[in-house]
Design an enzyme around this catalytic site. Sequence first.
Site, mmCIF file in Angstrom:
data_model
loop_
_atom_site.group_PDB
_atom_site.id
_atom_site.type_symbol
_atom_site.label_atom_id
_atom_site.label_comp_id
_atom_site.label_asym_id
_atom_site.label_seq_id
_atom_site.Cartn_x
_atom_site.Cartn_y
_atom_site.Cartn_z
ATOM 1 N N TYR A 125 20.850 16.697 -15.716
ATOM 2 C CA TYR A 125 21.695 17.872 -15.950
ATOM 3 C C TYR A 125 20.908 19.067 -16.461
ATOM 4 O O TYR A 125 21.340 20.200 -16.332
ATOM 5 C CB TYR A 125 22.834 17.527 -16.910
ATOM 6 C CG TYR A 125 23.824 16.569 -16.290
ATOM 7 C CD1 TYR A 125 24.994 17.022 -15.714
ATOM 8 C CD2 TYR A 125 23.552 15.198 -16.245
ATOM 9 C CE1 TYR A 125 25.883 16.149 -15.114
ATOM 10 C CE2 TYR A 125 24.436 14.316 -15.648
ATOM 11 C CZ TYR A 125 25.599 14.803 -15.084
ATOM 12 O OH TYR A 125 26.468 13.932 -14.493
ATOM 13 N N LYS A 172 17.280 2.454 -16.688
ATOM 14 C CA LYS A 172 16.661 1.936 -15.474
ATOM 15 C C LYS A 172 15.155 2.130 -15.620
ATOM 16 O O LYS A 172 14.480 2.740 -14.779
ATOM 17 C CB LYS A 172 17.237 2.700 -14.268
ATOM 18 C CG LYS A 172 16.875 2.143 -12.909
ATOM 19 C CD LYS A 172 17.675 0.912 -12.509
ATOM 20 C CE LYS A 172 17.203 0.414 -11.160
ATOM 21 N NZ LYS A 172 17.708 -0.901 -10.782
ATOM 22 N N ASP A 204 22.119 -0.912 -13.111
ATOM 23 C CA ASP A 204 22.792 -1.538 -11.972
ATOM 24 C C ASP A 204 23.434 -2.868 -12.384
ATOM 25 O O ASP A 204 24.587 -3.147 -12.051
ATOM 26 C CB ASP A 204 21.827 -1.734 -10.787
ATOM 27 C CG ASP A 204 20.474 -2.288 -11.196
ATOM 28 O OD1 ASP A 204 20.208 -2.414 -12.407
ATOM 29 O OD2 ASP A 204 19.664 -2.605 -10.303
ATOM 30 N N ASP A 228 27.901 9.350 -17.365
ATOM 31 C CA ASP A 228 28.913 10.033 -16.566
ATOM 32 C C ASP A 228 29.515 9.064 -15.551
ATOM 33 O O ASP A 228 30.731 8.872 -15.472
ATOM 34 C CB ASP A 228 28.246 11.225 -15.861
ATOM 35 C CG ASP A 228 29.250 12.160 -15.218
ATOM 36 O OD1 ASP A 228 30.466 11.983 -15.444
ATOM 37 O OD2 ASP A 228 28.818 13.066 -14.490
ATOM 38 N N ASP A 232 33.291 6.774 -15.697
ATOM 39 C CA ASP A 232 34.308 6.878 -14.632
ATOM 40 C C ASP A 232 34.608 5.494 -14.067
ATOM 41 O O ASP A 232 35.759 5.171 -13.759
ATOM 42 C CB ASP A 232 33.824 7.784 -13.491
ATOM 43 C CG ASP A 232 34.347 9.215 -13.603
ATOM 44 O OD1 ASP A 232 34.389 9.735 -14.739
ATOM 45 O OD2 ASP A 232 34.710 9.813 -12.563
#
Length: 334
Positions: A125, A172, A204, A228, A232
């Site tokens: 971001y 990750k 993952d 983020d 969701d």
Amino acid sequence: MSRGGEHEIVVIEGDGIGQEVIPAAVAVLQAVDEVGFSFTEKQAGDDTRDQTGAALPETTYEAAADADATLFGAAGETAADVILPLREAVGSFVNIRPARAYPGVDALQPETDLVFLRENTEGVYSGHEDRLSEDLSTLTRVITTSASEQLAEYACSYVTERSIDGFHTVHKANVMQETDGRFRDAVSRVAASNDVATNEVLMDAFATRVCLNPTQFDVVVCPNLAGDVLSDLAAGLVGGLGLLPSANIGQTNALFEPVHGTAPDIAGDGIANPSASILSAGMLLEYLGETDAATNVQMAVESVLNSGPRTPDLGGNASTEAVVNAVIEQLSSH
Ligand code: ATP
Ligand code: MG
């Protein structure tokens, strides 16, 4: 700052259903008798850009920076131009996103009760994208030790204050060895120095594990984009985006917003689920130290989710207004 015991709250509805769910949350705060507020409405978003040329006018930025707290709805295509600077205006370094399943609400995983502590200033971001050729575009990803440590310090206080047994760190680092490696090392160093237990989960693997059995997670600390996406995903486990509140916490200031966006498909219909925004207002009360009021708002929302009325996203046919009125009725029955 507070005058005469009143909390100064800046209210930014933004676009789409922000204009429906934020007034709902304000109505609930106004119904909390034991706490005084003064509300100042400010503009931001697509409509504001069309009218003024700027998606986030200077006056809105300054007001959010000076307020005791800000309540924000959503912005449409100007989202990045609005929410990223607003988070910066309040100096926010962590985005708290609780995902809980509620009795009475159909959920894929009815036992879900976890909270994401999402890094809120960097990752992709704050990196920038470049088009280097007809064939090639790139994106830089920014991870600093200081921001990672600040998030980790917050996570340590968060679990310690709530007597929670440590947290999970999601990353990750096996692939992004330099950036997520830095993140992982900073977080585990801070946790160790605070005697807080941590477990690491690859991003993952986390996605699968949280779907299969969310109860194995409680507090999840993650970089910006992972937080983020995964929050969701968790919204999907508990019954939809209409339920997830969030808090952007800074050193001296904070901004509260539903996790969902402008929901253009239902905007203007008066049927948006106000729960996420009202629960965000509940988090605002907690942040301001109004613990009893925060609990009352939370319980009122839970009670209405359990007994109805419910908006269409939860399988009901009630309007936003009917839900808000029911929440306010619950509040005043205490
Ligand atoms: P944006 O680009 O502003 O994020 P979006 O199309 O991604 O817009 P979201 O607001 O993120 O829309 O929501 C995704 C879907 O979830 C919407 O299409 C909407 O049907 C549903 N949704 C989100 N929030 C709510 C809510 N508060 N009440 C009911 N449904 C919602
Ligand atoms: Mg969206």
